[in-house]
Scaffold this active site. Structure first.
Site, PDB file in Angstrom:
ATOM      1  N   LEU A 190      11.269   1.785   6.733  1.00  0.00           N
ATOM      2  CA  LEU A 190      10.589   2.205   5.511  1.00  0.00           C
ATOM      3  C   LEU A 190      11.179   3.549   5.081  1.00  0.00           C
ATOM      4  CD1 LEU A 190       7.993   1.408   3.734  1.00  0.00           C
ATOM      5  CD2 LEU A 190       7.152   3.541   4.677  1.00  0.00           C
ATOM      6  N   LYS A 225       6.488  -1.609   1.877  1.00  0.00           N
ATOM      7  CA  LYS A 225       5.275  -1.141   2.584  1.00  0.00           C
ATOM      8  C   LYS A 225       4.184  -2.205   2.448  1.00  0.00           C
ATOM      9  CE  LYS A 225       3.229   3.501   2.853  1.00  0.00           C
ATOM     10  NZ  LYS A 225       3.259   3.636   4.292  1.00  0.00           N
ATOM     11  N   GLU A 248      12.696   2.785  13.571  1.00  0.00           N
ATOM     12  CA  GLU A 248      11.670   3.763  13.186  1.00  0.00           C
ATOM     13  C   GLU A 248      10.513   3.605  14.159  1.00  0.00           C
ATOM     14  OE1 GLU A 248       9.881   2.872   9.374  1.00  0.00           O
ATOM     15  OE2 GLU A 248      10.166   0.743   9.638  1.00  0.00           O
ATOM     16  N   TYR A 293       0.836  -1.195   0.000  1.00  0.00           N
ATOM     17  CA  TYR A 293       0.000   0.000   0.000  1.00  0.00           C
ATOM     18  C   TYR A 293       0.870   1.243   0.000  1.00  0.00           C
ATOM     19  CZ  TYR A 293       0.944   1.169   4.901  1.00  0.00           C
ATOM     20  OH  TYR A 293       1.555   1.548   6.070  1.00  0.00           O
TER      21      TYR A 293
HETATM   22  N1  PLP Z   1       7.653   3.899   8.738  1.00  0.00           N
HETATM   23  C1  PLP Z   1       6.578   3.080   8.714  1.00  0.00           C
HETATM   24  C2  PLP Z   1       6.704   1.710   9.313  1.00  0.00           C
HETATM   25  C3  PLP Z   1       5.359   3.503   8.137  1.00  0.00           C
HETATM   26  O1  PLP Z   1       4.297   2.674   8.109  1.00  0.00           O
HETATM   27  C4  PLP Z   1       5.281   4.828   7.599  1.00  0.00           C
HETATM   28  C5  PLP Z   1       4.052   5.319   6.982  1.00  0.00           C
HETATM   29  O2  PLP Z   1       3.020   4.676   6.967  1.00  0.00           O
HETATM   30  C6  PLP Z   1       6.427   5.658   7.661  1.00  0.00           C
HETATM   31  C7  PLP Z   1       7.601   5.160   8.222  1.00  0.00           C
HETATM   32  C8  PLP Z   1       6.404   7.068   7.083  1.00  0.00           C
HETATM   33  O3  PLP Z   1       6.407   6.990   5.682  1.00  0.00           O
HETATM   34  P1  PLP Z   1       5.833   8.228   4.798  1.00  0.00           P
HETATM   35  O4  PLP Z   1       6.605   9.424   5.244  1.00  0.00           O
HETATM   36  O5  PLP Z   1       6.117   7.838   3.404  1.00  0.00           O
HETATM   37  O6  PLP Z   1       4.376   8.338   5.119  1.00  0.00           O
END
Ligand code: PLP
Length: 281
Positions: free
Chosen positions: A200, A143, A176, A33
């Site tokens: 991610l 993701k 994270e 997603y």
């Molecule tokens: N890390 C994880 C595990 C996430 O699920 C998300 C966003 O859903 C992020 C970091 C932040 O990613 P983004 O800045 O692309 O929303």
């Protein structure tokens, strides 16, 4: 419309869309997603989100039902159907519909879109965090929809009255958060985990680094520890849902809030970029 659901070409309110039980996501969470904010019908950083979405689908060998350009114009058309100015645009592709079997046959994926109103958080109100040992698997750069460890950690944070859970690996390396990236400011330098298989590569994280470059704030993509997190001048949390937040509590103890200047410069730069891109005619 107040909200919108899309499934393989069918458009309706989310609560009216039904999904076949054999969609492989039901049995295996077999999908990927992506998601991001939208203001005045402009989806922020759309190309980057779509690139990651298609890259992740490819990493899991999934066949997209349309090309990137067609998908971008589909999303741009769908956001026009909503009444609200500030929206959250979520989409996923799942590995088709088939009787439950771990192995799969070639074929196009099922495309889902969900759009709902969501206010933009200006990041001025500090948030509380907890820490949580990172026991997730080693494909955190993809993701995927297999989010159970993240769901459990996010719930634990909520139950503790906190905004997020910060994951760490054995040995204390901070990775994270359950659905955000986390960064620290120390002596005027921003530290953020490198984009390996343990995090991610957040798009909001990328825009935070771009803001550092514009502002002349040095940054290092290197691992940092729980101790360094706890003693940081500032702890920043970024995601597409909450572009740039600042934490003031970690596991119940006061943290951060020692470098307002750099936090505020970064918060303002990220929010300004968001409004400049989304309000551009
Ligand atoms: N890390 C994880 C595990 C996430 O699920 C998300 C966003 O859903 C992020 C970091 C932040 O990613 P983004 O800045 O692309 O929303």
């Amino acid at each position: 419309m107040k909200n919108l659901g899309y499934y393989n070409g069918k458009v309706d309110r989310i609560e009216n869309i039904t999904i076949p039980m054999n969609d492989r996501v039901c049995w295996f969470g077999d999908g990927v997603y992506d998601a991001g904010p939208c203001h005045k019908q402009h989806i922020f950083a759309l190309k980057e989100h779509i690139d990651r979405f298609y890259r992740n689908a490819k990493a899991l060998n999934m066949e997209m039902p349309m090309d990137k350009e067609a998908f971008a114009s589909l999303l741009n058309d769908l956001v026009k159907k909503l009444d609200d100015e500030d929206l959250f645009v979520y989409y996923q592709v799942t590995r088709g519909t088939a009787e439950r079997n771990h192995t799969y046959s070639p074929g196009k994926g099922n495309l889902w879109v969900m759009i709902k109103p969501q206010a933009i958080n200006d990041g001025k109100k500090p948030v509380s965090l907890i820490t949580c040992e990172d026991t997730r698997f080693f494909h955190c750069n993809i993701k995927t929809l297999n989010l159970i460890p993240s769901v459990m950690a996010a719930q634990k944070a909520k139950d503790a009255g906190c905004h997020e859970a910060v994951f760490y690996r054995p040995g204390g390396r901070v990775t994270e958060c359950s659905h955000s990236n986390v960064h620290i400011l120390r002596d005027g330098v921003l530290y953020t985990a490198p984009t390996d298989c343990l995090i991610l590569p957040g798009i909001a994280r990328h825009h935070l680094l771009l803001a550092c470059e514009r502002l002349g704030i040095p940054y290092r993509e290197e691992p940092f520890s729980l101790e360094e997190l706890a003693s940081a001048d500032e702890i920043l949390v970024t995601s597409s849902s909450n572009l740039c937040l600042r934490a003031n509590h970690l596991d119940g103890k006061a943290v951060g809030e020692k470098d307002f200047l750099h936090y505020e410069q970064l918060r303002e730069a990220v929010l300004n970029e968001f409004y400049e891109e989304t309000e551009r005619q």
